[in-house]
Design a protein around this motif. Structure first.
Motif, PDB file in Angstrom:
ATOM      1  N   LEU A   1      97.750 -36.897  48.326  1.00  0.00           N
ATOM      2  CA  LEU A   1      96.856 -35.921  47.705  1.00  0.00           C
ATOM      3  C   LEU A   1      96.057 -35.232  48.806  1.00  0.00           C
ATOM      4  CD1 LEU A   1      95.388 -34.782  45.115  1.00  0.00           C
ATOM      5  CD2 LEU A   1      93.801 -36.690  45.383  1.00  0.00           C
ATOM      6  N   LEU A   2      95.982 -33.915  48.754  1.00  0.00           N
ATOM      7  CA  LEU A   2      95.268 -33.150  49.778  1.00  0.00           C
ATOM      8  C   LEU A   2      93.830 -32.905  49.341  1.00  0.00           C
ATOM      9  CD1 LEU A   2      95.183 -31.469  52.392  1.00  0.00           C
ATOM     10  CD2 LEU A   2      95.970 -29.513  51.043  1.00  0.00           C
ATOM     11  N   VAL A   3      92.890 -33.232  50.237  1.00  0.00           N
ATOM     12  CA  VAL A   3      91.468 -32.983  50.008  1.00  0.00           C
ATOM     13  C   VAL A   3      90.954 -32.133  51.166  1.00  0.00           C
ATOM     14  CG1 VAL A   3      89.189 -34.000  49.698  1.00  0.00           C
ATOM     15  CG2 VAL A   3      91.202 -35.184  48.803  1.00  0.00           C
ATOM     16  N   MET A   4      90.387 -30.969  50.846  1.00  0.00           N
ATOM     17  CA  MET A   4      89.853 -30.066  51.867  1.00  0.00           C
ATOM     18  C   MET A   4      88.366 -29.863  51.603  1.00  0.00           C
ATOM     19  SD  MET A   4      92.963 -27.295  52.228  1.00  0.00           S
ATOM     20  CE  MET A   4      92.405 -26.754  53.847  1.00  0.00           C
ATOM     21  N   ASN A   5      87.563 -30.141  52.604  1.00  0.00           N
ATOM     22  CA  ASN A   5      86.114 -30.039  52.472  1.00  0.00           C
ATOM     23  C   ASN A   5      85.569 -29.074  53.517  1.00  0.00           C
ATOM     24  OD1 ASN A   5      83.461 -30.792  51.511  1.00  0.00           O
ATOM     25  ND2 ASN A   5      83.226 -31.943  53.407  1.00  0.00           N
ATOM     26  N   GLY A   6      84.690 -28.167  53.067  1.00  0.00           N
ATOM     27  CA  GLY A   6      84.064 -27.227  53.982  1.00  0.00           C
ATOM     28  C   GLY A   6      84.868 -25.974  54.245  1.00  0.00           C
ATOM     29  N   PHE A   7      85.933 -25.733  53.474  1.00  0.00           N
ATOM     30  CA  PHE A   7      86.792 -24.571  53.705  1.00  0.00           C
ATOM     31  C   PHE A   7      86.519 -23.436  52.722  1.00  0.00           C
ATOM     32  CE2 PHE A   7      89.029 -27.948  55.810  1.00  0.00           C
ATOM     33  CZ  PHE A   7      89.652 -27.344  56.882  1.00  0.00           C
ATOM     34  N   THR A   8      85.427 -23.488  51.992  1.00  0.00           N
ATOM     35  CA  THR A   8      85.127 -22.464  50.995  1.00  0.00           C
ATOM     36  C   THR A   8      84.053 -21.517  51.509  1.00  0.00           C
ATOM     37  OG1 THR A   8      83.512 -23.958  49.975  1.00  0.00           O
ATOM     38  CG2 THR A   8      85.751 -23.973  49.084  1.00  0.00           C
ATOM     39  N   ASN A   9      83.902 -20.406  50.773  1.00  0.00           N
ATOM     40  CA  ASN A   9      82.842 -19.423  51.042  1.00  0.00           C
ATOM     41  C   ASN A   9      82.907 -18.874  52.469  1.00  0.00           C
ATOM     42  OD1 ASN A   9      81.851 -19.904  48.435  1.00  0.00           O
ATOM     43  ND2 ASN A   9      80.546 -21.572  49.158  1.00  0.00           N
ATOM     44  N   ASN A  10      84.100 -18.543  52.895  1.00  0.00           N
ATOM     45  CA  ASN A  10      84.260 -17.927  54.213  1.00  0.00           C
ATOM     46  C   ASN A  10      85.256 -16.782  54.080  1.00  0.00           C
ATOM     47  OD1 ASN A  10      84.784 -17.328  56.996  1.00  0.00           O
ATOM     48  ND2 ASN A  10      84.030 -19.381  57.504  1.00  0.00           N
ATOM     49  N   GLU A  11      84.791 -15.563  54.370  1.00  0.00           N
ATOM     50  CA  GLU A  11      85.621 -14.372  54.207  1.00  0.00           C
ATOM     51  C   GLU A  11      86.356 -13.991  55.487  1.00  0.00           C
ATOM     52  OE1 GLU A  11      86.125 -13.020  51.335  1.00  0.00           O
ATOM     53  OE2 GLU A  11      84.722 -14.385  50.343  1.00  0.00           O
ATOM     54  N   ASP A  12      86.229 -14.793  56.530  1.00  0.00           N
ATOM     55  CA  ASP A  12      86.888 -14.490  57.794  1.00  0.00           C
ATOM     56  C   ASP A  12      88.403 -14.592  57.626  1.00  0.00           C
ATOM     57  OD1 ASP A  12      87.502 -13.977  60.353  1.00  0.00           O
ATOM     58  OD2 ASP A  12      86.417 -15.656  61.242  1.00  0.00           O
ATOM     59  N   LEU A  13      89.131 -13.608  58.158  1.00  0.00           N
ATOM     60  CA  LEU A  13      90.581 -13.561  57.987  1.00  0.00           C
ATOM     61  C   LEU A  13      91.259 -14.747  58.657  1.00  0.00           C
ATOM     62  CD1 LEU A  13      93.063 -12.071  56.952  1.00  0.00           C
ATOM     63  CD2 LEU A  13      93.076 -10.748  59.081  1.00  0.00           C
ATOM     64  N   LYS A  14      90.839 -15.079  59.871  1.00  0.00           N
ATOM     65  CA  LYS A  14      91.464 -16.207  60.578  1.00  0.00           C
ATOM     66  C   LYS A  14      91.201 -17.517  59.851  1.00  0.00           C
ATOM     67  CE  LYS A  14      87.725 -17.439  63.823  1.00  0.00           C
ATOM     68  NZ  LYS A  14      86.685 -16.587  63.239  1.00  0.00           N
ATOM     69  N   PHE A  15      90.027 -17.618  59.253  1.00  0.00           N
ATOM     70  CA  PHE A  15      89.684 -18.831  58.513  1.00  0.00           C
ATOM     71  C   PHE A  15      90.543 -18.957  57.254  1.00  0.00           C
ATOM     72  CE2 PHE A  15      87.108 -21.645  55.920  1.00  0.00           C
ATOM     73  CZ  PHE A  15      86.656 -22.570  56.844  1.00  0.00           C
ATOM     74  N   LYS A  16      90.757 -17.839  56.568  1.00  0.00           N
ATOM     75  CA  LYS A  16      91.608 -17.853  55.372  1.00  0.00           C
ATOM     76  C   LYS A  16      93.038 -18.228  55.719  1.00  0.00           C
ATOM     77  CE  LYS A  16      89.186 -14.543  52.392  1.00  0.00           C
ATOM     78  NZ  LYS A  16      89.307 -13.247  51.678  1.00  0.00           N
ATOM     79  N   LEU A  17      93.543 -17.685  56.822  1.00  0.00           N
ATOM     80  CA  LEU A  17      94.917 -17.975  57.234  1.00  0.00           C
ATOM     81  C   LEU A  17      95.076 -19.439  57.611  1.00  0.00           C
ATOM     82  CD1 LEU A  17      97.721 -16.892  57.795  1.00  0.00           C
ATOM     83  CD2 LEU A  17      96.961 -16.227  60.078  1.00  0.00           C
ATOM     84  N   MET A  18      94.106 -19.978  58.326  1.00  0.00           N
ATOM     85  CA  MET A  18      94.146 -21.389  58.706  1.00  0.00           C
ATOM     86  C   MET A  18      94.092 -22.284  57.469  1.00  0.00           C
ATOM     87  SD  MET A  18      91.433 -23.466  61.101  1.00  0.00           S
ATOM     88  CE  MET A  18      90.078 -23.072  59.975  1.00  0.00           C
ATOM     89  N   THR A  19      93.231 -21.938  56.523  1.00  0.00           N
ATOM     90  CA  THR A  19      93.113 -22.722  55.291  1.00  0.00           C
ATOM     91  C   THR A  19      94.406 -22.703  54.498  1.00  0.00           C
ATOM     92  OG1 THR A  19      90.753 -22.177  55.195  1.00  0.00           O
ATOM     93  CG2 THR A  19      91.766 -23.016  53.189  1.00  0.00           C
ATOM     94  N   SER A  20      95.021 -21.524  54.413  1.00  0.00           N
ATOM     95  CA  SER A  20      96.273 -21.393  53.664  1.00  0.00           C
ATOM     96  C   SER A  20      97.393 -22.208  54.300  1.00  0.00           C
ATOM     97  CB  SER A  20      96.670 -19.920  53.580  1.00  0.00           C
ATOM     98  OG  SER A  20      97.909 -19.764  52.932  1.00  0.00           O
TER      99      SER A  20
END
Length: 322
Positions: free
Chosen positions: A133-152
């Motif tokens: 099961l994948l749990v991601m913490n602290g990856f929300t509320n960020n509109e930065d493009l590089k951050f979105k790509l890394m999260t995806s």
């Protein structure tokens, strides 16, 4: 008499959900040393069962070899461990056309080191029959493009879960990616999920689970053993505080294949670390498979003119290849 024709046994097709699940290759590139080599092996175990656990690497192998066969084997991600004089690195590639994300491994601990540090380790081969099961913490509320790509990229490494169809008994592990906004590091952890019923004395729990049958020879009947167990003082040790820690209590919506864990009954959930550990720092994002345009670099910044020059050079290279 003519020879009998052999009937070709048809191969069973895999279910659609297994075919569409993310599959991965986990490899190393170059001379990485025995510790990073072991880290690669540990990460293969994390990615079970949708990875090539026994994949053998040769010196002649290049990245194109893995890219060329990825579509035939439904491989969606390629994880590469490398090492330089300064630090080990972890590259994550979306197959077959990219992008490629490069992380610097600031710190890491091997599975053996993590397990040896635990008082009560939980190691069971059945844990790896299903994906974590994948749990991601602290990856929300960020509109930065590089951050979105890394999260995806990190999210798509693991299969999605349909909460209406999932069987809770198949979720035996979890993977945690925790993003620290102050340091900019991503902490990677790998846990086993343990579930046990609450509201039972130690003697009753041992009788229900059947793992360790208590010695009842000193009691005249079972009722006497239960009464004495309830009157006994509770000694605090690793995992025994779950009974009184209500933050770990959940009401099960399904029955589990664990004695005493019934539907609509309270159970306690505890995480036992399996390893390995990694502290990752984002270094670079590039288009394509390690050869495309650099979309982000944490150490190098370019002007608009330099970016245009780089694009022109990349276009010239593409036209020459065609």
């Amino acid at each position: 008499m003519g020879k009998r024709k052999r009937k070709n046994k048809g191969t069973k097709e895999e279910p659609e959900d297994l075919v569409k699940a993310p599959h991965s290759f986990v490899i190393r590139k170059g001379n990485v040393g025995k510790h990073v080599e072991q880290l690669m092996q540990d990460f293969r175990i994390v990615m079970e069962p949708f990875t090539a656990s026994n994949l053998k690497l040769r010196k002649k192998n290049v990245i194109k070899d893995f890219v060329s066969i990825s579509s035939y084997l439904n491989v969606t991600h390629l994880a590469i461990f490398t090492r330089t004089d300064k630090s080990p690195y972890f590259r994550l590639i979306r197959m077959p056309r990219g992008p490629t994300i490069t992380f610097k491994i600031a710190e890491y601990s091997l599975t053996h080191d993590v397990i040896s540090s635990l008082r009560k380790p939980h190691v069971n081969s059945t844990l790896f029959h299903t994906s974590p099961l994948l749990v991601m913490n602290g990856f929300t509320n960020n509109e930065d493009l590089k951050f979105k790509l890394m999260t995806s990229m990190l999210r798509n490494m693991f299969p999605t879960i349909d909460i209406h169809k999932i069987k809770l008994g198949t979720i035996k592990r979890c993977v945690l990616f925790n993003y620290d906004h102050e340091s900019g590091h991503i902490e990677f952890r790998h846990y086993a999920i343990k579930v046990k019923p609450v509201g039972l004395s130690n003697t009753v729990r041992k009788l229900m689970t059947g793992k360790k049958i208590p010695d009842l020879g000193q009691f005249s009947n079972v009722e006497e053993a239960i009464e004495q167990s309830q009157m006994a003082t509770f000694t605090e040790s690793e995992g025994e505080g779950d009974e009184h820690d209500e933050t770990r209590h959940v009401t099960l919506p399904q029955k589990l294949n664990i004695r005493g864990s019934l539907k609509n009954e309270k159970s306690s959930i505890r995480l036992v670390e399996l390893g390995p550990r990694m502290s990752l720092e984002l270094v670079k994002i590039e288009d394509g498979v390690m050869t495309g345009e650099v979309l982000y670099h944490s150490y190098i910044t370019k002007t608009n003119e330099e970016i245009q020059e780089t694009k022109q050079k990349m276009d010239i290279k593409k036209t020459k290849k065609q």
